[in-house]
Motif scaffolding. Sequence first.
Motif, PDB file in Angstrom:
ATOM      1  N   LYS A  53      -4.139   0.877  28.496  1.00  0.00           N
ATOM      2  CA  LYS A  53      -5.597   0.893  28.432  1.00  0.00           C
ATOM      3  C   LYS A  53      -6.173   1.977  29.322  1.00  0.00           C
ATOM      4  O   LYS A  53      -7.174   2.605  28.986  1.00  0.00           O
ATOM      5  CB  LYS A  53      -6.169  -0.472  28.830  1.00  0.00           C
ATOM      6  CG  LYS A  53      -6.034  -1.518  27.747  1.00  0.00           C
ATOM      7  CD  LYS A  53      -6.683  -2.816  28.138  1.00  0.00           C
ATOM      8  CE  LYS A  53      -6.549  -3.845  27.021  1.00  0.00           C
ATOM      9  NZ  LYS A  53      -7.151  -5.123  27.368  1.00  0.00           N
ATOM     10  N   GLU A  56      -5.767   5.317  27.553  1.00  0.00           N
ATOM     11  CA  GLU A  56      -6.468   5.443  26.274  1.00  0.00           C
ATOM     12  C   GLU A  56      -7.582   6.472  26.369  1.00  0.00           C
ATOM     13  O   GLU A  56      -8.494   6.340  27.187  1.00  0.00           O
ATOM     14  CB  GLU A  56      -7.037   4.084  25.866  1.00  0.00           C
ATOM     15  CG  GLU A  56      -7.787   4.090  24.547  1.00  0.00           C
ATOM     16  CD  GLU A  56      -6.885   4.270  23.358  1.00  0.00           C
ATOM     17  OE1 GLU A  56      -7.346   4.873  22.370  1.00  0.00           O
ATOM     18  OE2 GLU A  56      -5.729   3.825  23.397  1.00  0.00           O
ATOM     19  N   GLY A  57      -7.510   7.487  25.532  1.00  0.00           N
ATOM     20  CA  GLY A  57      -8.570   8.488  25.462  1.00  0.00           C
ATOM     21  C   GLY A  57      -8.529   9.534  26.552  1.00  0.00           C
ATOM     22  O   GLY A  57      -9.401  10.392  26.623  1.00  0.00           O
ATOM     23  N   VAL A  58      -7.533   9.485  27.427  1.00  0.00           N
ATOM     24  CA  VAL A  58      -7.421  10.477  28.498  1.00  0.00           C
ATOM     25  C   VAL A  58      -6.401  11.529  28.081  1.00  0.00           C
ATOM     26  O   VAL A  58      -5.243  11.199  27.816  1.00  0.00           O
ATOM     27  CB  VAL A  58      -6.981   9.795  29.820  1.00  0.00           C
ATOM     28  CG1 VAL A  58      -6.834  10.822  30.927  1.00  0.00           C
ATOM     29  CG2 VAL A  58      -7.960   8.707  30.200  1.00  0.00           C
ATOM     30  N   PRO A  59      -6.809  12.813  28.006  1.00  0.00           N
ATOM     31  CA  PRO A  59      -5.860  13.847  27.604  1.00  0.00           C
ATOM     32  C   PRO A  59      -4.836  14.121  28.708  1.00  0.00           C
ATOM     33  O   PRO A  59      -5.132  14.023  29.894  1.00  0.00           O
ATOM     34  CB  PRO A  59      -6.738  15.072  27.354  1.00  0.00           C
ATOM     35  CG  PRO A  59      -8.037  14.780  28.006  1.00  0.00           C
ATOM     36  CD  PRO A  59      -8.152  13.320  28.183  1.00  0.00           C
ATOM     37  N   VAL A  65      -4.253  13.710  23.424  1.00  0.00           N
ATOM     38  CA  VAL A  65      -4.712  12.358  23.727  1.00  0.00           C
ATOM     39  C   VAL A  65      -3.715  11.373  23.138  1.00  0.00           C
ATOM     40  O   VAL A  65      -3.411  11.414  21.944  1.00  0.00           O
ATOM     41  CB  VAL A  65      -6.118  12.104  23.135  1.00  0.00           C
ATOM     42  CG1 VAL A  65      -6.543  10.666  23.372  1.00  0.00           C
ATOM     43  CG2 VAL A  65      -7.126  13.062  23.722  1.00  0.00           C
ATOM     44  N   VAL A  67      -2.583   7.970  21.683  1.00  0.00           N
ATOM     45  CA  VAL A  67      -3.205   6.859  20.966  1.00  0.00           C
ATOM     46  C   VAL A  67      -2.334   5.635  21.173  1.00  0.00           C
ATOM     47  O   VAL A  67      -1.135   5.654  20.921  1.00  0.00           O
ATOM     48  CB  VAL A  67      -3.331   7.174  19.456  1.00  0.00           C
ATOM     49  CG1 VAL A  67      -3.934   6.006  18.724  1.00  0.00           C
ATOM     50  CG2 VAL A  67      -4.146   8.424  19.258  1.00  0.00           C
ATOM     51  N   GLY A  71      -6.819  -0.019  21.597  1.00  0.00           N
ATOM     52  CA  GLY A  71      -8.007   0.814  21.540  1.00  0.00           C
ATOM     53  C   GLY A  71      -9.281  -0.012  21.478  1.00  0.00           C
ATOM     54  O   GLY A  71      -9.282  -1.231  21.621  1.00  0.00           O
ATOM     55  N   LYS A  72     -10.399   0.691  21.231  1.00  0.00           N
ATOM     56  CA  LYS A  72     -11.690   0.019  21.142  1.00  0.00           C
ATOM     57  C   LYS A  72     -11.844  -0.693  19.809  1.00  0.00           C
ATOM     58  O   LYS A  72     -12.442  -1.745  19.717  1.00  0.00           O
ATOM     59  CB  LYS A  72     -12.808   1.055  21.307  1.00  0.00           C
ATOM     60  CG  LYS A  72     -12.852   1.655  22.695  1.00  0.00           C
ATOM     61  CD  LYS A  72     -13.963   2.676  22.799  1.00  0.00           C
ATOM     62  CE  LYS A  72     -13.994   3.282  24.175  1.00  0.00           C
ATOM     63  NZ  LYS A  72     -13.233   4.505  24.268  1.00  0.00           N
TER      64      LYS A  72
END
Length: 141
Positions: A53, A56-59, A65, A67, A71-72
Amino acid sequence: MHKEGGQSIDTGLNKWIREYKEDVVDTAALQTEIDKYMTEYDEKIQTEIEKAKAAEGVPDEEGWVTVTKYGKNKGAPRTEAHEKALTRKEKKRRKDKELLNFYSFQMRETKREQIANLRKKFEEDKNRIALMKASRKFRPY
């Protein structure tokens, strides 16, 4: 029991009793071992979920990124009504794909059935019109 070098050797029924007692598992000790393992496993899974978590979404350093499955978007709900709708849709799609009137005799049969249905409806309409004409009364005003 025979004595060899100060040790007693179990034979016969005594040997079988001893082997049976060694094979029987202590349930209390086994349960504590299982509980310990499960708590460790749950903690490990929880830390993995938290790491996923957080990532998630952090490059990363190259800009990619990652996946994860946490996720959301939770996805479609799997309720009973939703499952029924999916199966209904699947049946409809399968029926649409199915080849109807593949053979020429099937085409002839369906045409005959359609003509018979049209004739039956025509006769019913004729009867209904005749009844409507018969029920009309002269109403000048």
